[in-house]
Design an enzyme around this catalytic site. Structure first.
Site, short mmCIF file in Angstrom:
data_model
loop_
_atom_site.label_atom_id
_atom_site.label_comp_id
_atom_site.label_asym_id
_atom_site.label_seq_id
_atom_site.Cartn_x
_atom_site.Cartn_y
_atom_site.Cartn_z
CE LYS A 141 -2.05 -1.05 3.91
NZ LYS A 141 -1.40 -2.34 4.21
NE ARG B 100 5.95 -0.82 10.24
CZ ARG B 100 4.86 -0.74 9.45
NH1 ARG B 100 4.91 -0.02 8.36
NH2 ARG B 100 3.77 -1.38 9.76
NE ARG C 199 1.76 -5.23 10.97
CZ ARG C 199 2.83 -5.08 10.19
NH1 ARG C 199 3.98 -5.64 10.54
NH2 ARG C 199 2.76 -4.35 9.10
NE ARG D 85 7.74 -2.72 6.40
CZ ARG D 85 6.42 -2.61 6.39
NH1 ARG D 85 5.82 -1.89 5.46
NH2 ARG D 85 5.70 -3.20 7.32
#
Ligand code: AP5
Ligand code: MG
Length: 230
Positions: free
Chosen positions: A24, A166, A177, A133
């Site tokens: 996104k 993160r 999540r 990531r």
């Protein structure tokens, strides 16, 4: 909506809906730049509040680290304030908002949307994108160890800063999540389908391939390229 090169209207008030790690943020950033829209990510706004140590940040931090949603009233307040700023007047992409039916119904009372883009990818690929990531703590640039590595291992291409992970990209939080998405956010697909706003995007392949598919999807149906199999 405003005109596209093919003459049809392009949406300018959009929601990007999709599971964690689907891309996104990556796609919203590029499209917002191209169309002159504000890119409003509630995740980014909340992480900035956590970094500042504000009251909101202190309230959100524990929920985010664990991979749970931040309470609706806090997120709605931060999003509403951000939508009221001047750069959102020409249009916006909401990235990661709404995430519950309550948020979607509340949004419907203060904003009117042109399109909701549902980014879709199989769960195995999501986990690989999330665990790979890495971020630059200085400029916020997003990398991926597998698919978009920095030129020098562990360092931001622009800033040279050491890249970080993160806290919610660690495996235990990723699991929460994905579950939270399936239970609380996936019902929004049906909500927006019923309103006639939903457009489904295959988010597999390289970022450039997804970006090209996204631009096709934004054109009015009559202007989309037809393939022999369509
Ligand atoms: P948020 O920051 O919104 O996280 P998320 O929805 O879990 O999504 P991500 O940001 O992890 O993924 P993305 O889809 O943006 O993917 P990206 O482009 O980075 O929310 C975080 C937390 O904040 C929530 O858990 C919650 O606690 C709270 N929160 C936020 N909004 C809330 C709300 N409305 N209500 C309540 N709580 C809220 O890409 C991922 C990786 O893949 C990157 O490394 C990227 O480089 C790579 N990549 C991207 N595209 C591709 C591609 N095509 N091929 C290969 N790699 C790719
Ligand atoms: Mg994101």
């Amino acid at each position: 909506m405003t005109g596209s090169p093919s003459g049809g209207p392009l949406p300018r008030r959009m929601v990007f809906l999709g599971p964690p790690g689907v891309g996104k943020g990556t796609q919203a950033a590029g499209l917002a730049r191209e169309l002159g829209l504000a890119h409003l990510s509630t995740g980014d706004l909340l992480r900035a509040a956590v970094a500042e140590g504000s009251e909101l940040g202190r309230a959100a931090d524990g929920h985010m680290r664990a991979g749970r949603l931040v309470p609706d009233d806090l997120v709605v307040a931060i999003l509403k304030e951000r939508l009221g700023r001047s750069d959102a007047a020409a249009g916006y992409i909401l990235d990661g908002f709404p995430r519950t039916l309550i948020q979607a119904e509340t949004l419907g009372r203060f904003a009117s949307l042109d399109a909701v883009i549902s980014l879709e990818l199989d769960p195995g690929a999501l986990v690989a994108r999330l665990t790979g990531r890495r971020l630059c703590p200085t400029c916020g640039a997003v990398y991926n160890l597998l698919t978009q590595p920095p030129r020098e291992a562990g360092r931001c291409d622009q800033e040279g800063a050491a890249l970080v992970q993160r806290p919610d990209d660690r495996p235990d939080a990723v699991e929460v999540r994905l579950k939270v998405y399936a239970e609380q956010t996936a019902p929004l697909l049906e909500f927006y389908r019923r309103l006639g706003l939903l457009r489904r995007l295959d988010a597999s392949g390289t970022p450039a391939e997804v970006a090209a598919r996204l631009r096709q999807l934004l054109r009015p149906p009559s202007a989309r390229t037809r393939r022999p199999t369509d």
